[in-house]
Write a protein that holds these residues in place. Sequence first.
Motif, mmCIF file in Angstrom:
data_model
loop_
_atom_site.group_PDB
_atom_site.id
_atom_site.type_symbol
_atom_site.label_atom_id
_atom_site.label_comp_id
_atom_site.label_asym_id
_atom_site.label_seq_id
_atom_site.Cartn_x
_atom_site.Cartn_y
_atom_site.Cartn_z
ATOM 1 N N LYS A 120 12.293 41.140 7.815
ATOM 2 C CA LYS A 120 12.386 41.830 9.100
ATOM 3 C C LYS A 120 11.167 41.552 9.966
ATOM 4 O O LYS A 120 11.262 41.488 11.192
ATOM 5 C CB LYS A 120 12.563 43.323 8.864
ATOM 6 C CG LYS A 120 13.928 43.676 8.280
ATOM 7 C CD LYS A 120 14.081 45.165 8.032
ATOM 8 C CE LYS A 120 15.471 45.481 7.494
ATOM 9 N NZ LYS A 120 15.657 46.911 7.196
ATOM 10 N N ASP A 128 20.441 40.672 13.919
ATOM 11 C CA ASP A 128 19.147 41.115 13.406
ATOM 12 C C ASP A 128 18.342 41.924 14.411
ATOM 13 O O ASP A 128 17.204 42.306 14.134
ATOM 14 C CB ASP A 128 18.315 39.903 12.974
ATOM 15 C CG ASP A 128 18.907 39.200 11.764
ATOM 16 O OD1 ASP A 128 19.303 39.901 10.816
ATOM 17 O OD2 ASP A 128 18.985 37.955 11.788
ATOM 18 N N THR A 129 18.910 42.192 15.571
ATOM 19 C CA THR A 129 18.212 42.975 16.581
ATOM 20 C C THR A 129 17.916 44.376 16.043
ATOM 21 O O THR A 129 18.664 44.907 15.216
ATOM 22 C CB THR A 129 19.075 43.066 17.855
ATOM 23 O OG1 THR A 129 19.241 41.746 18.383
ATOM 24 C CG2 THR A 129 18.429 43.926 18.913
ATOM 25 N N GLN A 158 12.319 47.882 13.233
ATOM 26 C CA GLN A 158 13.395 47.641 12.280
ATOM 27 C C GLN A 158 13.709 48.831 11.373
ATOM 28 O O GLN A 158 14.862 49.100 11.055
ATOM 29 C CB GLN A 158 13.059 46.409 11.420
ATOM 30 C CG GLN A 158 13.076 45.104 12.184
ATOM 31 C CD GLN A 158 14.468 44.648 12.576
ATOM 32 O OE1 GLN A 158 15.459 45.141 12.058
ATOM 33 N NE2 GLN A 158 14.550 43.700 13.495
ATOM 34 N N THR A 186 21.418 40.127 18.732
ATOM 35 C CA THR A 186 21.857 39.329 17.584
ATOM 36 C C THR A 186 22.102 40.306 16.436
ATOM 37 O O THR A 186 21.743 41.488 16.538
ATOM 38 C CB THR A 186 20.789 38.303 17.161
ATOM 39 O OG1 THR A 186 19.738 38.989 16.446
ATOM 40 C CG2 THR A 186 20.205 37.576 18.364
ATOM 41 N N SER A 211 12.491 31.657 9.238
ATOM 42 C CA SER A 211 12.718 31.781 7.790
ATOM 43 C C SER A 211 12.681 30.445 7.063
ATOM 44 O O SER A 211 12.448 30.408 5.847
ATOM 45 C CB SER A 211 14.062 32.466 7.532
ATOM 46 O OG SER A 211 15.142 31.693 8.037
ATOM 47 N N ASP A 239 14.158 31.316 14.604
ATOM 48 C CA ASP A 239 14.294 31.579 13.175
ATOM 49 C C ASP A 239 13.113 30.952 12.422
ATOM 50 O O ASP A 239 13.024 29.737 12.278
ATOM 51 C CB ASP A 239 15.610 31.003 12.667
ATOM 52 C CG ASP A 239 15.871 31.335 11.201
ATOM 53 O OD1 ASP A 239 15.034 32.038 10.588
ATOM 54 O OD2 ASP A 239 16.909 30.894 10.681
ATOM 55 N N ARG A 289 11.489 37.236 17.810
ATOM 56 C CA ARG A 289 12.063 37.760 19.046
ATOM 57 C C ARG A 289 11.269 37.326 20.270
ATOM 58 O O ARG A 289 11.840 37.032 21.326
ATOM 59 C CB ARG A 289 12.135 39.282 18.987
ATOM 60 C CG ARG A 289 12.859 39.917 20.168
ATOM 61 C CD ARG A 289 13.051 41.412 19.956
ATOM 62 N NE ARG A 289 13.897 41.986 21.003
ATOM 63 C CZ ARG A 289 13.448 42.504 22.132
ATOM 64 N NH1 ARG A 289 12.136 42.518 22.384
ATOM 65 N NH2 ARG A 289 14.278 42.992 23.034
ATOM 66 N N TYR A 342 14.161 34.806 19.735
ATOM 67 C CA TYR A 342 14.763 34.976 18.409
ATOM 68 C C TYR A 342 14.731 33.668 17.606
ATOM 69 O O TYR A 342 15.682 33.313 16.925
ATOM 70 C CB TYR A 342 16.193 35.517 18.501
ATOM 71 C CG TYR A 342 16.245 37.016 18.688
ATOM 72 C CD1 TYR A 342 15.824 37.868 17.678
ATOM 73 C CD2 TYR A 342 16.697 37.567 19.872
ATOM 74 C CE1 TYR A 342 15.853 39.252 17.850
ATOM 75 C CE2 TYR A 342 16.728 38.949 20.055
ATOM 76 C CZ TYR A 342 16.306 39.783 19.037
ATOM 77 O OH TYR A 342 16.343 41.135 19.204
ATOM 78 N N VAL A 402 11.839 38.296 11.638
ATOM 79 C CA VAL A 402 12.805 38.459 12.732
ATOM 80 C C VAL A 402 12.114 39.006 13.968
ATOM 81 O O VAL A 402 12.304 38.512 15.089
ATOM 82 C CB VAL A 402 13.964 39.392 12.305
ATOM 83 C CG1 VAL A 402 14.801 39.779 13.523
ATOM 84 C CG2 VAL A 402 14.834 38.710 11.260
ATOM 85 N N GLU A 403 11.295 40.035 13.776
ATOM 86 C CA GLU A 403 10.600 40.641 14.909
ATOM 87 C C GLU A 403 9.623 39.657 15.537
ATOM 88 O O GLU A 403 9.461 39.609 16.761
ATOM 89 C CB GLU A 403 9.882 41.907 14.466
ATOM 90 C CG GLU A 403 9.312 42.727 15.598
ATOM 91 C CD GLU A 403 10.360 43.169 16.622
ATOM 92 O OE1 GLU A 403 10.016 43.259 17.822
ATOM 93 O OE2 GLU A 403 11.520 43.406 16.221
#
Length: 448
Positions: free
Chosen positions: A299, A67-68, A22, A65, A314, A312, A306, A310, A302-303
């Motif tokens: 981040k 956030d990639t 990231q 995405t 959060s 979520d 993946r 991917y 997000v990683e």
Amino acid sequence: MSKSPNRQLKLGAILTGVGTEQNAWREPGLPGDASIDINWYIRHARAAEAAKFDLVFIVDSPFITPDTAPHFLNRLEPLTLLSALAVSTSHIGLVATLTTSYWEPYNVARQFASLDQISNGRAGWNVVTTGLEGAARNYGREEHFDHAVRYARAREFVEVVQGLWDSYEDDAFVRDKAAGIFLDKSRQHALNHKGEHFSVAGPLALSRSRQGQPVIFQAGDSDTGRSFGAAVAEATFAAAQDFGQAQDYYRDLKARAAKLGRDADRIVVMPGLGVIIDDTDAAARAREEARIGSLDLGKALVELGRAFNYHDFSGYDLDAPFPDVEALSLNSYKGRAERIVHVARAQRLSLRATAWHFANSRSRFVGTAETVADEIERWFVGGAADGFNLMVSAPRDFTLFVERVVPILQARGLFRSDYESDTLRGHLGLPVPPNRHAVRERARAAAE
């Protein structure tokens, strides 16, 4: 440390532009448009060639995405890119990732054979099955192929491609102008493949290169992925977090290959290599700490997600135990997802701790050039690797590796001082595969 006179270390350079992590794009000295700047790739490919690297490698993925990681958001198509590098270099191997899930064998056979001809025998194909379910919608499908189906298709896909690469025997093109004979038609062969997943007639309209066929690479780490690699790969890009894990993968893959009747020494195992080099070990570790300290939890989540297509994370309680998401790993990056679940459970980590654990993973190759060379030799001599693929995003560390580490490895007799071949197979110590039709004809003639 002891030398290993019978083996030569293999080195690849993974050209990832602004980086697959990231924050890699913020590295000082790294152009913000490196992933689409052909001159950046040419400079680094030439630098790797000057250092006598075996190959450069281009990663790829057919789904993104918002956030990639930055490199994947805006990058050049691998085979187009490598065609430019082919005419900008003369010796270094050229390897690209291309998925079997959303291409057709005839197209892939033609593209890689063309790269092999353009480069005069330096092409390699990293065979993947695509872990991201979102890729399906980019290719007219509502659902991604099931994990087992992906690998079954991949096995047949590779068989078809290799069959097409043998469409012409090596002496098929007579090119006798006086006699008016361009082709010996008896040495052109249609494939006429009809299988569970593909029906391909052939022949391919392109002859074999000097290395016979492009080299087959593979990078799967699930149980199915390892079995696939053991069956078809001539080299693998291994993911290993530490020496013990690397040894386990190395032994397991080569044992599987041996059980299939293959020569295990003809599979080159090359883990990824991330280095941080400085004048002292303490200074290098301080740079690593600063790099880790620049990460943020969002981040990292997000990683982490993946690997689970991917997913979520959060909305979860960050301080609760790592959630039960094992089912999400069944059709995505299965090997990495299973490793995350295993570590989280074994160490009883919270979601927050799991995200930090995998985001903050520390390299074993941090320190002075001597320290890094020692660790490379330990892995090489200790049965954990046949070589390494160096991530090229941080300009300073790549330069220091080439200028300081490579000469140490050469002085120890572990790495070449000059090329002895100008094909990728030659660099990797792999034989030229004989044309299957020529072999069959010789066997028939001998039996008569």
